[in-house]
Design an enzyme around this catalytic site. Structure first.
Site, mmCIF file in Angstrom:
data_model
loop_
_atom_site.group_PDB
_atom_site.id
_atom_site.type_symbol
_atom_site.label_atom_id
_atom_site.label_comp_id
_atom_site.label_asym_id
_atom_site.label_seq_id
_atom_site.Cartn_x
_atom_site.Cartn_y
_atom_site.Cartn_z
ATOM 1 N N ARG A 196 -1.534 50.500 17.956
ATOM 2 C CA ARG A 196 -2.568 50.490 18.993
ATOM 3 C C ARG A 196 -3.903 51.007 18.486
ATOM 4 N NH1 ARG A 196 1.002 50.813 23.635
ATOM 5 N NH2 ARG A 196 -0.087 50.772 25.628
ATOM 6 N N LYS B 235 3.443 42.203 27.957
ATOM 7 C CA LYS B 235 4.087 42.378 26.644
ATOM 8 C C LYS B 235 5.603 42.570 26.804
ATOM 9 C CE LYS B 235 1.503 45.951 25.574
ATOM 10 N NZ LYS B 235 0.635 45.990 26.772
ATOM 11 N N ARG C 266 4.520 47.338 39.694
ATOM 12 C CA ARG C 266 5.535 47.286 38.614
ATOM 13 C C ARG C 266 6.649 48.285 38.900
ATOM 14 N NH1 ARG C 266 3.951 47.605 32.342
ATOM 15 N NH2 ARG C 266 2.746 49.451 32.912
ATOM 16 N N ARG D 284 -6.537 53.656 30.955
ATOM 17 C CA ARG D 284 -5.760 52.966 29.909
ATOM 18 C C ARG D 284 -6.492 51.723 29.414
ATOM 19 N NH1 ARG D 284 -0.560 52.310 33.198
ATOM 20 N NH2 ARG D 284 0.135 50.976 31.509
ATOM 21 N N ARG E 185 6.181 53.998 37.235
ATOM 22 C CA ARG E 185 5.662 54.873 36.178
ATOM 23 C C ARG E 185 4.562 55.774 36.708
ATOM 24 N NH1 ARG E 185 4.649 50.994 31.044
ATOM 25 N NH2 ARG E 185 2.857 52.401 30.906
HETATM 26 N N1 GDP Z 1 2.156 38.515 39.358
HETATM 27 C C1 GDP Z 1 2.588 38.484 38.099
HETATM 28 N N2 GDP Z 1 3.157 39.577 37.568
HETATM 29 C C2 GDP Z 1 3.583 39.512 36.282
HETATM 30 C C3 GDP Z 1 3.443 38.340 35.490
HETATM 31 N N3 GDP Z 1 3.959 38.594 34.251
HETATM 32 C C4 GDP Z 1 4.402 39.869 34.274
HETATM 33 N N4 GDP Z 1 4.204 40.422 35.505
HETATM 34 C C5 GDP Z 1 4.502 41.767 35.987
HETATM 35 O O1 GDP Z 1 3.374 42.573 35.620
HETATM 36 C C6 GDP Z 1 3.791 43.887 35.262
HETATM 37 C C7 GDP Z 1 3.331 44.188 33.847
HETATM 38 O O2 GDP Z 1 4.077 43.389 32.941
HETATM 39 P P1 GDP Z 1 4.704 44.054 31.623
HETATM 40 O O3 GDP Z 1 5.529 43.004 30.945
HETATM 41 O O4 GDP Z 1 5.360 45.340 31.971
HETATM 42 O O5 GDP Z 1 3.335 44.292 30.790
HETATM 43 P P2 GDP Z 1 2.990 45.258 29.557
HETATM 44 O O6 GDP Z 1 2.431 46.507 30.157
HETATM 45 O O7 GDP Z 1 1.971 44.492 28.767
HETATM 46 O O8 GDP Z 1 4.278 45.489 28.789
HETATM 47 C C8 GDP Z 1 5.311 43.926 35.482
HETATM 48 O O9 GDP Z 1 5.563 44.413 36.782
HETATM 49 C C9 GDP Z 1 5.713 42.448 35.354
HETATM 50 O O10 GDP Z 1 6.906 42.165 36.109
HETATM 51 C C10 GDP Z 1 2.833 37.194 36.079
HETATM 52 O O11 GDP Z 1 2.666 36.142 35.467
HETATM 53 N N5 GDP Z 1 2.424 37.325 37.376
HETATM 54 N N1 ADP Z 2 1.110 53.032 19.746
HETATM 55 C C1 ADP Z 2 0.738 53.975 20.625
HETATM 56 N N2 ADP Z 2 -0.234 54.857 20.305
HETATM 57 C C2 ADP Z 2 -0.623 55.813 21.153
HETATM 58 N N3 ADP Z 2 -0.113 55.970 22.384
HETATM 59 C C3 ADP Z 2 0.876 55.121 22.766
HETATM 60 C C4 ADP Z 2 1.341 54.094 21.908
HETATM 61 N N4 ADP Z 2 2.319 53.404 22.567
HETATM 62 C C5 ADP Z 2 2.430 53.964 23.770
HETATM 63 N N5 ADP Z 2 1.567 55.007 23.899
HETATM 64 C C6 ADP Z 2 1.408 55.876 25.077
HETATM 65 O O1 ADP Z 2 2.338 55.466 26.085
HETATM 66 C C7 ADP Z 2 1.650 54.923 27.221
HETATM 67 C C8 ADP Z 2 2.441 53.761 27.793
HETATM 68 O O2 ADP Z 2 2.532 52.751 26.818
HETATM 69 P P1 ADP Z 2 3.163 51.332 27.160
HETATM 70 O O3 ADP Z 2 4.495 51.487 27.789
HETATM 71 O O4 ADP Z 2 3.075 50.496 25.914
HETATM 72 O O5 ADP Z 2 2.157 50.827 28.280
HETATM 73 P P2 ADP Z 2 1.639 49.382 28.644
HETATM 74 O O6 ADP Z 2 2.686 48.387 28.195
HETATM 75 O O7 ADP Z 2 1.495 49.396 30.122
HETATM 76 O O8 ADP Z 2 0.370 49.221 27.909
HETATM 77 C C9 ADP Z 2 0.262 54.589 26.716
HETATM 78 O O9 ADP Z 2 -0.722 54.582 27.744
HETATM 79 C C10 ADP Z 2 0.027 55.730 25.723
HETATM 80 O O10 ADP Z 2 -0.263 56.951 26.378
#
Ligand code: GDP
Ligand code: ADP
Length: 219
Positions: A93, A19, A127, A171, A160
């Site tokens: 969420r 995301k 990450r 999660r 993190r």
């Molecule tokens: N190996 C790999 N890592 C990725 C890819 N896309 C994103 N990432 C990495 O996966 C991790 C999670 O991505 P992030 O954008 O933070 O996901 P979010 O938790 O949904 O916001 C980060 O370390 C990114 O750099 C991909 O296509 N391949």
């Molecule tokens: N909309 C939300 N409602 C409840 N908790 C949240 C929300 N957004 C974030 N959090 C809290 O912050 C943490 C990290 O969120 P986020 O950075 O969006 O993680 P990721 O992108 O890895 O899913 C979540 O696991 C939760 O504890």
């Protein structure tokens, strides 16, 4: 080119689905304002605000923070950007959060990243994050130019506290139980668009093409 009208989008997907990564690309390509609930909560923890201190243990345990707390926080923050087109990341969420959002703004599009859990688990333990900007790196996918430092500012990157394998599993459970119903909520409103795959670079052109039909790309 200016955006013709205010466009309101949400990006959803399990933790680690990309995301933040995709949001960065959307901001760069289409100039939307980006608001991430996770970034906002981590900024509160870093600044040791009362809210941040209260929420830290919840977040570190991989649980969602209470709906009323996060809804108030996000909706207050959104007042600063509500004259612009925006992209919400990490909120809503739960169905209750989606309803709170709906009471104030109607969402045009929900981009859903459908990435297999096995792929995600591997990503999250490698990450690295630049806390002030929310820029994310990955040792395998997009490593920083200099290990441990942000490409843009040269400031240190962190890992993190909630990216440990045990917490990631919790999660993902929270995602299944509390967040997946939100997908149904938006599907029934006809605004859900799902993109499936295992690689961001493979998913991204489809998202870009989809948004290009709705928005003018940035110069
Ligand atoms: N190996 C790999 N890592 C990725 C890819 N896309 C994103 N990432 C990495 O996966 C991790 C999670 O991505 P992030 O954008 O933070 O996901 P979010 O938790 O949904 O916001 C980060 O370390 C990114 O750099 C991909 O296509 N391949
Ligand atoms: N909309 C939300 N409602 C409840 N908790 C949240 C929300 N957004 C974030 N959090 C809290 O912050 C943490 C990290 O969120 P986020 O950075 O969006 O993680 P990721 O992108 O890895 O899913 C979540 O696991 C939760 O504890």
């Amino acid at each position: 080119m200016l955006l013709q009208r205010i466009f309101r989008a949400v990006i959803m997907g399990p933790p680690g689905s990309g995301k933040g990564t995709v949001s960065g690309r959307i901001v760069k390509s289409f100039g939307l304002m980006h608001l991430s609930s996770g970034d906002l909560l981590r900024a509160n923890i870093k600044a040791k605000t009362e809210l941040g201190l209260l929420m830290k243990s919840c977040i570190d345990q991989g649980q969602l923070v209470p709906d009323d707390v996060i809804s108030r926080l996000i909706l207050t923050e959104m007042r600063n950007i509500d004259q612009s087109s925006w992209l919400l990341d990490g909120f809503p969420r739960t169905v209750s959060q989606a309803e709170s959002l709906d009471n104030v703004y109607s969402v045009d599009t929900v981009i859903n990243l459908d990435v297999p859990y096995q792929t995600i688990k591997q990503r999250l333990t490698s990450r690295w994050l630049h806390l002030p900007s929310g820029r994310v790196y990955n040792i395998d996918f997009n490593p920083p130019k200099i290990a441990g430092l942000d490409d843009v500012t040269g400031e240190p990157l962190i890992q993190r506290d909630d990216d440990t394998p045990e917490t990631v599993i919790r999660r993902l459970k929270a995602y299944e139980n509390q967040t997946q119903p939100v997908l149904e909520y938006y599907r029934s409103k006809g605004v859900l668009k799902t993109f499936s795959g295992t690689e961001t670079n493979q998913i991204w052109p489809h998202i870009q093409a989809f948004l290009s039909k709705k928005l003018s790309p940035q110069n």
